[in-house]
Design an enzyme around this catalytic site. Sequence first.
Site, PDB file in Angstrom:
ATOM      1  N   SER A 194       0.845  -1.196   0.000  1.00 35.52           N
ATOM      2  CA  SER A 194       0.000   0.000   0.000  1.00 35.52           C
ATOM      3  C   SER A 194       0.883   1.250   0.000  1.00 35.52           C
ATOM      4  O   SER A 194       1.782   1.357  -0.815  1.00 35.52           O
ATOM      5  CB  SER A 194      -0.930   0.004   1.215  1.00 35.52           C
ATOM      6  OG  SER A 194      -1.890  -0.990   1.067  1.00 35.52           O
ATOM      7  N   ASP A 446      -7.008  -3.260  -9.758  1.00 38.31           N
ATOM      8  CA  ASP A 446      -6.807  -2.450  -8.554  1.00 38.31           C
ATOM      9  C   ASP A 446      -7.107  -0.991  -8.875  1.00 38.31           C
ATOM     10  O   ASP A 446      -6.481  -0.405  -9.762  1.00 38.31           O
ATOM     11  CB  ASP A 446      -5.342  -2.593  -8.115  1.00 38.31           C
ATOM     12  CG  ASP A 446      -4.988  -1.726  -6.913  1.00 38.31           C
ATOM     13  OD1 ASP A 446      -5.906  -1.159  -6.296  1.00 38.31           O
ATOM     14  OD2 ASP A 446      -3.780  -1.643  -6.605  1.00 38.31           O
ATOM     15  N   HIS A 471      -4.833  -5.294  -5.708  1.00 38.53           N
ATOM     16  CA  HIS A 471      -3.871  -4.507  -4.925  1.00 38.53           C
ATOM     17  C   HIS A 471      -2.777  -5.394  -4.327  1.00 38.53           C
ATOM     18  O   HIS A 471      -3.047  -6.255  -3.508  1.00 38.53           O
ATOM     19  CB  HIS A 471      -4.633  -3.762  -3.830  1.00 38.53           C
ATOM     20  CG  HIS A 471      -3.912  -2.582  -3.264  1.00 38.53           C
ATOM     21  ND1 HIS A 471      -3.368  -1.595  -4.052  1.00 38.53           N
ATOM     22  CD2 HIS A 471      -3.646  -2.210  -1.983  1.00 38.53           C
ATOM     23  CE1 HIS A 471      -2.809  -0.673  -3.281  1.00 38.53           C
ATOM     24  NE2 HIS A 471      -2.958  -1.028  -2.023  1.00 38.53           N
TER      25      HIS A 471
END
Lengths: 512, 512
Positions: A194, A446, A471
Amino acid sequence: MKKMTEYGSTPFLFWFSFLCLLHSLPVYSAKSSHRRFPSLLISPEEKISLSARQNQLYTTKYFTQVLDHFNYPKSYETFQHRYLINDTYWGGAKSNSPIFVYTGNEGNIEWFAENTGFLYETAPHFKALIIFIEHRFYGKSLPFGGKKDVAYSNATTLGYLSSTQALADYASLIIDLKKNLTATDSPVVVLGGSHGEMLAAWFRLKYPHVTIGALASSSPILNFNNITSPESFNNIITKDFMSESESCYKVIKGSWQQIKDTAKQHGGLELLQKSFKLCKNIISVDDLQNWLESAFIYTAMTDYPTPSNFMTPVPAYPVKQMCKAIDNPATGNDTFAKLYGAVTVYYNYSGTTTCFDPDDNSDPHDLGGWDWQACTEMIMQTNGNDKESIFPPSESQYKDQVSYCKEAYGVEPRPNWITTEFGGHDIKRVLRRYGSNIIFFNGLRDPWSGGGVLSNISKRIVAIVAKEGAHHVDLRFKTNEDPEWLKDVRKQEVKIIAKWISEYYHDLADKH
Amino acid sequence: MKKMTEYGSTPFLFWFSFLCLLHSLPVYSAKSSHRRFPSLLISPEEKISLSARQNQLYTTKYFTQVLDHFNYPKSYETFQHRYLINDTYWGGAKSNSPIFVYTGNEGNIEWFAENTGFLYETAPHFKALIIFIEHRFYGKSLPFGGKKDVAYSNATTLGYLSSTQALADYASLIIDLKKNLTATDSPVVVLGGSHGEMLAAWFRLKYPHVTIGALASSSPILNFNNITSPESFNNIITKDFMSESESCYKVIKGSWQQIKDTAKQHGGLELLQKSFKLCKNIISVDDLQNWLESAFIYTAMTDYPTPSNFMTPVPAYPVKQMCKAIDNPATGNDTFAKLYGAVTVYYNYSGTTTCFDPDDNSDPHDLGGWDWQACTEMIMQTNGNDKESIFPPSESQYKDQVSYCKEAYGVEPRPNWITTEFGGHDIKRVLRRYGSNIIFFNGLRDPWSGGGVLSNISKRIVAIVAKEGAHHVDLRFKTNEDPEWLKDVRKQEVKIIAKWISEYYHDLADKH
């Protein structure tokens, strides 16, 4: 200090964190999901206790970290900075065996360690030492005596929570650790998840003397300053659902007006409460809408080809499952029943939750600091919606964000800072003849991939793109059900990292 | 807060600034040398007033700069940041003509503008805009309302004086300036003098999205953390003098003990005072020694092939002139007379000074902030002396430096910070496959060249070395007497910069 969710009746979904729509987690999840090992649903035979598993995964350590790297005299204050270490596979300092470092992001570091199988699964091949470094102000890495209430008390204490400080933390910790291990010649490869993936890419760009290369998986470093359109994020979610079934997309798209209309009717709020099995009376229809939107957003992000439990437990291909729930409804044929069936794929896949609370603010993964980061430097506009969007058409609400941040923290966002410090504009021209050893992985399902680097910049700064990927799917623990494309992505990544390390040893030998 | 020079009787020459041994400037120079245009001695026919000359050189402007780029909420405080601009030669924004930026260093920016002819003399060829950006806390770029007494009052206000803040200043100012000029596609080339050369190299490494390349002339980026030996600096000075005449070297080397012995004798201090024409009684023989050493150090640094007036007015090849004064003394055959003859080449070339003050703390070029920088991050050990040194043998006095800094500012140096933030160790390996477009120029007669990059790192990060060169001689205004090697260095630099710019235009065309 006001919290985001207390901010009047204005929709508070001004921006998304990568992982951070705290209010959207169901009561069940808030209380217990963070205690589960992420692959629990995948391998039930592995139902060993979390603590036993954690013991296998890492040992916890602390480093005395500088509070402020860039200013005096605060640079002489320190805090205890947590990191996790696993030397099971390490070839040791004498052989200059590599060190793999996860550059922590907006949550407690155990959570990321437990969701980043790639490190554990590739470390044996490279005889690598594994380190997960927590991001300052998250988990247990709290300045000001480790006291969260003090660290988060106001803008002056929170002022030390920034990306540049975090990167300098990583540099300081890695250099010191290598020195202590007498492993100064061991090459360091960084990766992150992330926001941590951004940090990994930026770390290679800013600290090439500390790391030989970065795997930046799903790193939307172009999601700033209108380099990427604010509509890109939701457009990708739209495409994800459309790709499963047009009718599914149409039901979701049509539902928003229907919810609003219902709310205005006599008894409408009660009907909505009943339809979505909410524990309490609805106070704001915006909260309900945000709760529903969050389910679609996070399901698109975690649209993995195998069951997972990153945000909440979800089945394999959860977007497909949501659309199945809409196209072949189990409990009723009206829009709300279909929508309820869909969102429970995300909120209640285990089937144990009896009612939901869209207002729930619990924070099992300790993501709360992101609100500050989103109010200061991480200004990623992702909430624009064009006419085709699966969500209601809307312009990006930057002005509302500014108002919120002023009221909550007394600060205004600095929308130009990230591109000033790290660049982003014309990235292909800037890095075409500069830098090396970065892999940008993106899965095109994503929603963050819109802000990613999707084609090679040079021979040494490369893009790996998987049209079926979500992701940072590449970094997850592998399973027996992994599709070929995913195996192939990981193989490519390992091959490139192997090349970096081999070149490093060659250059090191040249030196001696 | 104690000043360095008030620090008891301990020798206060713990470290050298590039330019900053304030106490060593003679009364004459302190009062007037900074008012002179540097090439005054070179071209007497150009005796136009400074203000007229300045008008030709630049227009002064101010930018509202962020006080703290890395921390909140201080990032919302601002100060007026001075820069100088000259658009005489600029081809303009429409043709994406280049911008040459001097990254300011430890002094007022006019002084550097007046000593960096290279920019003015190459700008017409490139149709370049010329910008000189002042370093924060120097000259008129003072935070805290532009009030020096407030900005310099304590460690908390001085805390904002650091290299990382300065680099972020340059990035912010350049990005904003380009936007205002609608010149976002104009390539920026950076260069700097002294510490500014380090900043230029670091700026290219940290902000490749803001500059396409850096000319880092005499940039001792390896003079940290024992990468370069602390004895290297004085060893080069030793070699400089030895190369002129061994007897000259021997006289200087022998003088230190003689001075000490004399000082101990009855009437010895008076004899020293008379020998060196000091205005006042000698309080500390260390001060006298520092004053003498400074003359040799700065003469080695400014050992240019033509007359110059950077620190003080000196003739061409001043080291040679000093040795001539020793080997063929004009006023007496004893050591002190010889030494006096030598140091007046540096302190009194114009012959107008009647007495000298080793204690003089005047600061005509506004270099005072360096004391703080040397106490915090710019920990460049240069004062070691081995047996062969022209100065008395001594170990590097790091402990004394720590004591001084604690007493003066209440802070301890952070000797590892610069290498943590900017690297330096194994630079050839680190940058061999990373980065591009940096020229490291070094003149081997410059004592700082020991900490410089003296051989090519890659095809794109190159070293230009001139064995006859002194401190950033390449950047000075050219003269009719410039030797061939110097002309050749500048030609090489221009050729490389031209290549960067041409590649940039090529890449820019590719983008469109």
